[in-house]
Scaffold this active site. Structure first.
Site, mmCIF file in Angstrom:
data_model
loop_
_atom_site.group_PDB
_atom_site.id
_atom_site.type_symbol
_atom_site.label_atom_id
_atom_site.label_comp_id
_atom_site.label_asym_id
_atom_site.label_seq_id
_atom_site.Cartn_x
_atom_site.Cartn_y
_atom_site.Cartn_z
ATOM 1 N N MET A 109 0.850 -1.196 0.000
ATOM 2 C CA MET A 109 0.000 0.000 0.000
ATOM 3 C C MET A 109 0.887 1.248 0.000
ATOM 4 O O MET A 109 0.435 2.343 0.343
ATOM 5 C CB MET A 109 -0.937 -0.011 1.202
ATOM 6 C CG MET A 109 -1.905 -1.205 1.157
ATOM 7 S SD MET A 109 -3.451 -0.944 2.030
ATOM 8 C CE MET A 109 -2.873 -0.671 3.688
ATOM 9 N N GLY A 154 4.900 -10.114 4.121
ATOM 10 C CA GLY A 154 5.650 -10.085 5.377
ATOM 11 C C GLY A 154 4.930 -10.865 6.470
ATOM 12 O O GLY A 154 3.695 -10.815 6.580
ATOM 13 N N LYS A 161 4.847 -10.200 9.491
ATOM 14 C CA LYS A 161 4.256 -9.339 10.529
ATOM 15 C C LYS A 161 2.730 -9.386 10.467
ATOM 16 O O LYS A 161 2.053 -9.354 11.482
ATOM 17 C CB LYS A 161 4.730 -7.893 10.378
ATOM 18 C CG LYS A 161 4.326 -7.042 11.575
ATOM 19 C CD LYS A 161 4.468 -5.593 11.286
ATOM 20 C CE LYS A 161 3.515 -5.175 10.235
ATOM 21 N NZ LYS A 161 2.575 -4.125 10.563
ATOM 22 N N ASP A 162 2.204 -9.468 9.241
ATOM 23 C CA ASP A 162 0.747 -9.560 9.074
ATOM 24 C C ASP A 162 0.357 -11.039 9.058
ATOM 25 O O ASP A 162 -0.041 -11.592 8.027
ATOM 26 C CB ASP A 162 0.339 -8.863 7.777
ATOM 27 C CG ASP A 162 0.670 -7.379 7.823
ATOM 28 O OD1 ASP A 162 0.218 -6.710 8.765
ATOM 29 O OD2 ASP A 162 1.402 -6.906 6.939
ATOM 30 N N GLN A 169 -3.176 -12.054 7.968
ATOM 31 C CA GLN A 169 -3.334 -11.751 6.534
ATOM 32 C C GLN A 169 -2.675 -12.848 5.690
ATOM 33 O O GLN A 169 -3.240 -13.304 4.691
ATOM 34 C CB GLN A 169 -2.691 -10.396 6.233
ATOM 35 C CG GLN A 169 -2.484 -10.132 4.756
ATOM 36 C CD GLN A 169 -2.080 -8.704 4.465
ATOM 37 O OE1 GLN A 169 -2.910 -7.802 4.565
ATOM 38 N NE2 GLN A 169 -0.838 -8.471 4.094
ATOM 39 N N GLY A 212 11.089 -3.110 5.404
ATOM 40 C CA GLY A 212 10.356 -4.381 5.334
ATOM 41 C C GLY A 212 9.933 -4.670 3.897
ATOM 42 O O GLY A 212 10.127 -5.784 3.382
ATOM 43 N N HIS A 213 9.371 -3.656 3.215
ATOM 44 C CA HIS A 213 8.972 -3.837 1.810
ATOM 45 C C HIS A 213 10.192 -4.124 0.942
ATOM 46 O O HIS A 213 10.151 -4.965 0.050
ATOM 47 C CB HIS A 213 8.289 -2.576 1.268
ATOM 48 C CG HIS A 213 7.019 -2.205 1.970
ATOM 49 N ND1 HIS A 213 6.906 -1.086 2.759
ATOM 50 C CD2 HIS A 213 5.806 -2.802 2.001
ATOM 51 C CE1 HIS A 213 5.680 -0.991 3.236
ATOM 52 N NE2 HIS A 213 4.990 -2.022 2.799
ATOM 53 N N SER A 247 4.300 0.942 8.007
ATOM 54 C CA SER A 247 4.054 2.301 7.499
ATOM 55 C C SER A 247 3.347 3.132 8.565
ATOM 56 O O SER A 247 3.468 4.361 8.598
ATOM 57 C CB SER A 247 3.190 2.248 6.231
ATOM 58 O OG SER A 247 3.814 1.428 5.274
ATOM 59 N N VAL A 260 10.741 -7.619 9.492
ATOM 60 C CA VAL A 260 11.943 -6.782 9.611
ATOM 61 C C VAL A 260 11.695 -5.795 10.752
ATOM 62 O O VAL A 260 10.620 -5.188 10.838
ATOM 63 C CB VAL A 260 12.217 -6.033 8.292
ATOM 64 C CG1 VAL A 260 13.450 -5.140 8.421
ATOM 65 C CG2 VAL A 260 12.412 -7.031 7.154
HETATM 66 O O1 PAF Z 1 -0.222 -5.753 3.606
HETATM 67 C C1 PAF Z 1 -0.612 -4.834 2.862
HETATM 68 O O2 PAF Z 1 0.080 -3.847 2.612
HETATM 69 C C2 PAF Z 1 -1.986 -4.933 2.217
HETATM 70 O O3 PAF Z 1 -2.893 -5.545 3.085
HETATM 71 C C3 PAF Z 1 -1.971 -5.651 0.856
HETATM 72 C C4 PAF Z 1 -1.527 -7.084 0.989
HETATM 73 C C5 PAF Z 1 -1.039 -4.898 -0.096
HETATM 74 C C6 PAF Z 1 -3.386 -5.632 0.259
HETATM 75 O O4 PAF Z 1 -3.861 -4.358 0.100
#
Ligand code: PAF
Length: 279
Positions: free
Chosen positions: A27, A144, A146-147, A150, A33-34, A183, A173
């Site tokens: 996002m 990641g 961390k989620d 998800q 981390g990204h 973020s 990370v």
């Molecule tokens: O983890 C995120 O940044 C968001 O949930 C994702 C996976 C990009 C979906 O919008």
């Protein structure tokens, strides 16, 4: 690096590349981390695509969609430097044109924890990720750890819907003081940023307890609760010790891998973190 704003443009740019593609869905407002996900994707694929899309369907009405941090120019500079091939940066209307009604109904793993506190959140996540998978047609997609919930929702969705993209989970990370990169850390004031150290401290203490032989689910949750309770700026949303696969809450002595996860509020930020015990 090419930045594409529409689905046909992305598909055309992808079709012109030979070899495998790794997708990193984000996002935006990128952090280390990204970039770790991007580096891993570069190691394992011929090309890397990063999507930057603040997905409205995963935010509740009282959540931070409008305030969510954004800095596209900075993100693009970081991705160019990291050697990314394609950036997909669609508008909300591109992803959700008028009349789009289909959404993905997620299952039991999306119900507790974040799912309970953020109704509809995983429906939005699963829907946008499925759309990104269909658009990108990548061999691998990177998320990641961390989620944690998800990741499980996406893995289940990919399995149930026969998605051919492999889901690769990359370890969390952390900042040098242990805070998981997010973020949303940008919302923290300096004193809140110091207080936020208690999240990883609590999880680390529970990990140390587990390594020392503690197996009581209550006792392990209590270690985290007490560590966080010592920080007046931090309010606990939940502290959970759950089956690592199903996310069903565990009671009594632990006999299998467990996910110790938490969500807290600190000022304007809602932060999550987790560790796995007994991998
Ligand atoms: O983890 C995120 O940044 C968001 O949930 C994702 C996976 C990009 C979906 O919008």
């Amino acid at each position: 690096m090419q930045t594409l704003h529409t689905i046909p443009d992305f598909r055309r740019a992808h079709a012109a590349l030979a070899g495998s593609l790794g997708l990193v869905p984000t996002m935006g407002y990128l952090h280390e981390g990204h970039l770790t996900l991007v580096r891993r994707a570069k190691e394992e694929n011929d090309h890397v695509a990063v999507s930057i899309f603040v997905n409205p369907t995963q935010f509740g009405p009282a959540e931070d969609l409008a305030a969510y941090p954004r800095d596209l120019d900075r993100d693009l500079a970081l991705l160019r430097k990291a050697g990314v091939d394609l950036v997909f940066n669609p508008s909300p209307a591109e992803m959700y044109p008028p009349g789009q009604e289909s959404m993905i109904d997620t299952g039991s793993v999306s119900q507790p924890l974040e799912g309970q506190r953020r109704p509809g959140h995983f429906r939005g996540v699963a829907t946008v990720v499925a759309k990104l998978f269909n658009i990108a047609q990548a061999q691998r997609a990177y998320f990641g750890a961390k989620d944690a919930q998800q990741v499980r929702v996406i893995q289940r969705m990919a399995r149930d819907l026969d998605v051919p993209t492999a889901i690769i989970v990359v370890p969390t990370v952390r900042e040098p003081d242990g805070l998981a990169m997010s973020s949303r850390n940008v919302y923290l004031t300096p004193p809140e940023r110091i207080a936020a150290r208690c999240l990883s401290r609590g999880l680390r203490l529970a990990e140390a307890g587990y390594a020392g032989g503690e197996r009581s689910a209550d006792a392990l949750r209590e270690v985290v609760r007490q560590t966080i309770a010592a920080e007046p700026l931090v309010t606990v949303d939940y502290i959970s010790l759950a089956d690592s696969e199903t996310l069903a809450e565990l009671e009594g002595p632990l006999t299998r891998a467990a996910l110790l996860s938490l969500a807290v509020r600190i000022g304007k930020a809602r932060l999550i973190d987790n560790v796995t015990l007994g991998e």
